[in-house]
Scaffold this motif. Structure first.
Motif, PDB file in Angstrom:
ATOM      1  N   PHE A   1       0.835  -1.203   0.000  1.00  0.00           N
ATOM      2  CA  PHE A   1       0.000   0.000   0.000  1.00  0.00           C
ATOM      3  C   PHE A   1       0.869   1.252   0.000  1.00  0.00           C
ATOM      4  O   PHE A   1       1.706   1.438   0.885  1.00  0.00           O
ATOM      5  CB  PHE A   1      -0.920   0.011   1.222  1.00  0.00           C
ATOM      6  CG  PHE A   1      -1.991   1.056   1.177  1.00  0.00           C
ATOM      7  CD1 PHE A   1      -3.277   0.744   0.769  1.00  0.00           C
ATOM      8  CD2 PHE A   1      -1.705   2.371   1.528  1.00  0.00           C
ATOM      9  CE1 PHE A   1      -4.262   1.711   0.724  1.00  0.00           C
ATOM     10  CE2 PHE A   1      -2.679   3.353   1.473  1.00  0.00           C
ATOM     11  CZ  PHE A   1      -3.966   3.022   1.071  1.00  0.00           C
ATOM     12  N   SER A   2       0.679   2.107  -0.979  1.00  0.00           N
ATOM     13  CA  SER A   2       1.482   3.311  -1.137  1.00  0.00           C
ATOM     14  C   SER A   2       0.928   4.466  -0.309  1.00  0.00           C
ATOM     15  O   SER A   2      -0.238   4.843  -0.437  1.00  0.00           O
ATOM     16  CB  SER A   2       1.523   3.719  -2.613  1.00  0.00           C
ATOM     17  OG  SER A   2       1.963   5.052  -2.767  1.00  0.00           O
TER      18      SER A   2
ATOM     19  N   HIS B   1      -2.308  10.670  -0.695  1.00  0.00           N
ATOM     20  CA  HIS B   1      -2.263  12.082  -1.113  1.00  0.00           C
ATOM     21  C   HIS B   1      -2.882  12.251  -2.500  1.00  0.00           C
ATOM     22  O   HIS B   1      -3.699  13.155  -2.717  1.00  0.00           O
ATOM     23  CB  HIS B   1      -0.813  12.577  -1.118  1.00  0.00           C
ATOM     24  CG  HIS B   1      -0.152  12.561   0.224  1.00  0.00           C
ATOM     25  ND1 HIS B   1      -0.070  13.666   1.043  1.00  0.00           N
ATOM     26  CD2 HIS B   1       0.461  11.545   0.903  1.00  0.00           C
ATOM     27  CE1 HIS B   1       0.565  13.351   2.157  1.00  0.00           C
ATOM     28  NE2 HIS B   1       0.902  12.060   2.095  1.00  0.00           N
ATOM     29  N   ASP B   2      -2.488  11.365  -3.416  1.00  0.00           N
ATOM     30  CA  ASP B   2      -2.933  11.502  -4.806  1.00  0.00           C
ATOM     31  C   ASP B   2      -4.436  11.322  -4.958  1.00  0.00           C
ATOM     32  O   ASP B   2      -5.059  11.939  -5.833  1.00  0.00           O
ATOM     33  CB  ASP B   2      -2.205  10.483  -5.690  1.00  0.00           C
ATOM     34  CG  ASP B   2      -0.706  10.738  -5.746  1.00  0.00           C
ATOM     35  OD1 ASP B   2      -0.280  11.861  -5.401  1.00  0.00           O
ATOM     36  OD2 ASP B   2       0.034   9.801  -6.116  1.00  0.00           O
TER      37      ASP B   2
ATOM     38  N   GLU C   1      -0.515  22.356   4.886  1.00  0.00           N
ATOM     39  CA  GLU C   1       0.184  21.093   4.640  1.00  0.00           C
ATOM     40  C   GLU C   1      -0.273  20.019   5.629  1.00  0.00           C
ATOM     41  O   GLU C   1      -0.375  20.281   6.829  1.00  0.00           O
ATOM     42  CB  GLU C   1       1.699  21.293   4.765  1.00  0.00           C
ATOM     43  CG  GLU C   1       2.325  22.023   3.592  1.00  0.00           C
ATOM     44  CD  GLU C   1       2.209  21.223   2.309  1.00  0.00           C
ATOM     45  OE1 GLU C   1       2.529  20.019   2.319  1.00  0.00           O
ATOM     46  OE2 GLU C   1       1.782  21.813   1.296  1.00  0.00           O
ATOM     47  N   PRO C   2      -0.541  18.818   5.139  1.00  0.00           N
ATOM     48  CA  PRO C   2      -0.929  17.731   6.059  1.00  0.00           C
ATOM     49  C   PRO C   2       0.281  17.228   6.842  1.00  0.00           C
ATOM     50  O   PRO C   2       1.416  17.317   6.385  1.00  0.00           O
ATOM     51  CB  PRO C   2      -1.452  16.652   5.120  1.00  0.00           C
ATOM     52  CG  PRO C   2      -0.729  16.880   3.832  1.00  0.00           C
ATOM     53  CD  PRO C   2      -0.545  18.374   3.728  1.00  0.00           C
ATOM     54  N   THR C   3       0.033  16.679   8.010  1.00  0.00           N
ATOM     55  CA  THR C   3       1.088  16.090   8.838  1.00  0.00           C
ATOM     56  C   THR C   3       1.174  14.593   8.569  1.00  0.00           C
ATOM     57  O   THR C   3       0.312  14.003   7.921  1.00  0.00           O
ATOM     58  CB  THR C   3       0.795  16.316  10.329  1.00  0.00           C
ATOM     59  OG1 THR C   3      -0.429  15.630  10.652  1.00  0.00           O
ATOM     60  CG2 THR C   3       0.649  17.795  10.639  1.00  0.00           C
TER      61      THR C   3
ATOM     62  N   ALA D   1      -3.991   8.624   9.954  1.00  0.00           N
ATOM     63  CA  ALA D   1      -5.446   8.578  10.111  1.00  0.00           C
ATOM     64  C   ALA D   1      -6.116   8.112   8.824  1.00  0.00           C
ATOM     65  O   ALA D   1      -7.022   7.268   8.844  1.00  0.00           O
ATOM     66  CB  ALA D   1      -5.981   9.947  10.521  1.00  0.00           C
ATOM     67  N   ALA D   2      -5.662   8.641   7.704  1.00  0.00           N
ATOM     68  CA  ALA D   2      -6.242   8.253   6.422  1.00  0.00           C
ATOM     69  C   ALA D   2      -5.986   6.780   6.126  1.00  0.00           C
ATOM     70  O   ALA D   2      -6.853   6.082   5.574  1.00  0.00           O
ATOM     71  CB  ALA D   2      -5.666   9.120   5.304  1.00  0.00           C
TER      72      ALA D   2
END
Length: 550
Positions: free
Chosen positions: A252-253, A258-259, A304-306, A312-313
């Motif tokens: 899993f990438s 993000h993409d 910007e996300p941490t 979490a995602a």
């Protein structure tokens, strides 16, 4: 008769007593039977009378007498005694004990498998090393333990998906790409870059695919180098894992989160759950509501996300993919992740005690190991495999609890002595195979179907001891799965091996010169081959081979 079959017999006896009005209590789903410390007390013992006495409304010994009165007439039971306040000691008929040898050979590779975790759908994440370098000693323990745990869980009926989380997003990947590009251009390694000859090898690999990179503008070349070097390093990691006998169902990438906009989706989902708070221009998850030491920032004030947002995602992705249970195998430096991952689960509406499990592995070291020249500052897994071998590494790493530090003695693992645990167990299997070949050379065989096997002939003390350990194997597997402790299987195999060696020395399988072949010889061949099957099945659960010759 296996311990599980005897347990079922005790449960049936309890049910019969309740139906007859002799007892009034809820019949338990399971009853534990154990080997008594003193073999003179019988083959098996249970404390069920003491455990149920309060619910039955009578003294434990009185309840034990009711159980014993019915149990002594059960098929395969030769005698029942009551000791102390209510211990029930059970002696089995020799034929019932010996019949286990036939049961094992008929079950073959499935002996030891059980359905204790049937219906459990588990995502098991382990290794998950950064794709910025080769796998090294620090990853080896979880590679061995994670794969063994997966095998044990599946053998206990669970539906398991092995998953590798590729940390292919963020500054580390940029630093990795800059390091490879510097090698391509013959420049000094950038500050914070990755040392080691493997970077030079990756540079050569990338150049072989794109020979124009050295002359290209660095800004234009960097994303190309990043993509090609990443693909080459990940392929090398996957190849090393396969060489170590470890396979994954999913790679899993992190970048895909993000993409595909999954970080924003995670924020929306957690906001709907009521645990998001906007303050100081940032987006916070109130993890302190569920025991974390502080709230965590998901999106910084600059938008910007941490890394925590990706965590979490990723958790929510597992949840959306249908994994009710999620097991994380993390390294020794990840204790701080436990509370925050549990808090993510709680914020998402899950039960942290049921839907997420985090195992922390302690560090390992290898005496006499040198740092890898290729990697620069680590011992590579490929070098460990070449030096110590897959079997020795996997067995040694699987036979100790994950939460205990481990110092590997390479000289011991390379030795062919009984002090070497993997050799000891593998030699027992090879010895049983050699004994079977020798029996065949002397005309001893299992006999025709239904003939040549007399379970009651397996009555020697060494035979009873060996059969008892063989009979415990399914419950050991189930216990290892429930407790997430594959080392229980390794330790049990060593007990089986010891009992087999004692039996081999005491009980002849091949008649002496001039003696006729009897059913005793044939029946002992069944026991010999049953032992080999259990050793083979146990080693397979640890990802270790079972050689027939050594």
């Amino acid at each position: 008769m296996t311990p599980e079959e005897l347990s079922a017999t005790v449960i049936r006896v309890l049910s019969e007593a309740v139906d007859a009005g002799e007892l009034s209590l809820p019949v338990p789903e399971t009853v534990v039977v154990e080997r008594p410390k003193n073999r003179e007390h019988g083959d098996w013992a249970t404390t069920v009378a003491m455990q149920l006495a309060k619910r039955a409304g009578m003294p434990p010994r009185e309840l034990a007498q009711i159980i014993a009165a019915r149990l002594q007439h059960a098929e395969g039971v030769a005698g029942v005694d009551i000791a102390g306040p209510g211990f029930i000691n059970i002696t089995l008929d020799a034929a019932a004990v010996g019949e286990l040898a036939r049961t094992i050979l008929e079950a073959s590779e499935s002996y030891g498998h059980n359905q204790s975790l049937a219906g459990h759908v588990i995502n098991l994440e382990f290794v998950s090393a950064n794709p910025t370098g080769p796998l090294h000693l620090g990853h080896t323990r979880w590679a061995a333990l994670g794969d063994a745990l997966s095998r044990v869980l599946r053998a206990s009926g669970a539906d398991v998906t092995n998953e590798y989380y590729i940390n292919d997003a963020g500054n580390q990947m940029d630093g990795f790409a800059r390091s490879v590009l510097a090698r391509i251009r013959g420049e000094e390694m950038p500050e914070g870059g990755y040392p080691g000859e493997y970077i030079a090898a990756l540079a050569d690999d990338v150049l072989a695919q794109r020979g124009d990179l050295a002359a290209m503008d660095p800004g234009e070349a960097l994303p190309i180098v990043r993509e090609l070097a990443y693909a080459a390093q990940l392929a090398q990691i996957r190849g090393t894992l396969l060489a170590f006998g470890v396979t994954f169902d999913v790679f899993f990438s992190e970048q895909s989160l993000h993409d595909e906009g999954r970080l924003d989706q995670a924020v929306r989902t957690l906001r709907e759950q009521g645990h998001i708070e906007d303050r100081d221009g940032a987006v916070w998850l109130r993890t302190t509501d569920f025991g974390d030491d502080k709230d965590r920032v998901l999106i910084k004030a600059d938008g910007e996300p941490t890394y925590f947002a990706a965590d979490a995602a990723y958790y929510l992705s597992k949840r959306e993919r249908g994994f009710a249970e999620k097991i994380y195998l993390l390294g020794a430096d990840h204790h701080g992740y436990v509370a925050r991952l549990q808090a993510i689960a709680a914020c998402a509406g899950d039960d942290p005690q049921r839907h997420i499990e985090i195992l922390i592995g302690q560090l390992i070291s290898v005496d006499g190991a040198r740092l890898s020249k290729r990697a620069g500052n680590m011992i590579e897994l490929t070098e460990l495999i070449e030096w110590l071998g897959v079997d020795a590494l996997r067995y040694t790493l699987a036979r100790s609890p994950a939460d205990s530090p481990l110092d590997i003695d390479p000289e011991l693992l390379r030795s062919r002595t009984n002090d070497n645990p993997v050799f000891y167990v593998q030699y027992a299997h090879a010895r049983a195979c050699a004994a079977a070949r020798n029996a065949a050379d002397h005309g001893v065989s299992h006999g025709a179907p239904g003939a040549g096997f007399e379970a009651g002939l397996l009555s020697a003390p060494e035979e009873e001891e060996l059969l008892a350990h063989l009979g415990r194997f399914p419950s050991v597997v189930a216990g290892a799965a429930e407790m997430r402790e594959p080392h229980r299987i390794a330790r049990h195999l060593e007990t089986v091996a010891a009992a087999y060696h004692s039996w081999y020395a005491a009980c002849r399988m091949v008649p002496r010169a001039g003696e006729e072949i009897t059913d005793t010889n044939r029946t002992r061949l069944w026991l010999n081959d049953a032992t080999a099957q259990v050793l083979r099945n146990g080693l397979a659960l640890l990802g270790v081979s079972a050689p027939e010759k050594m």
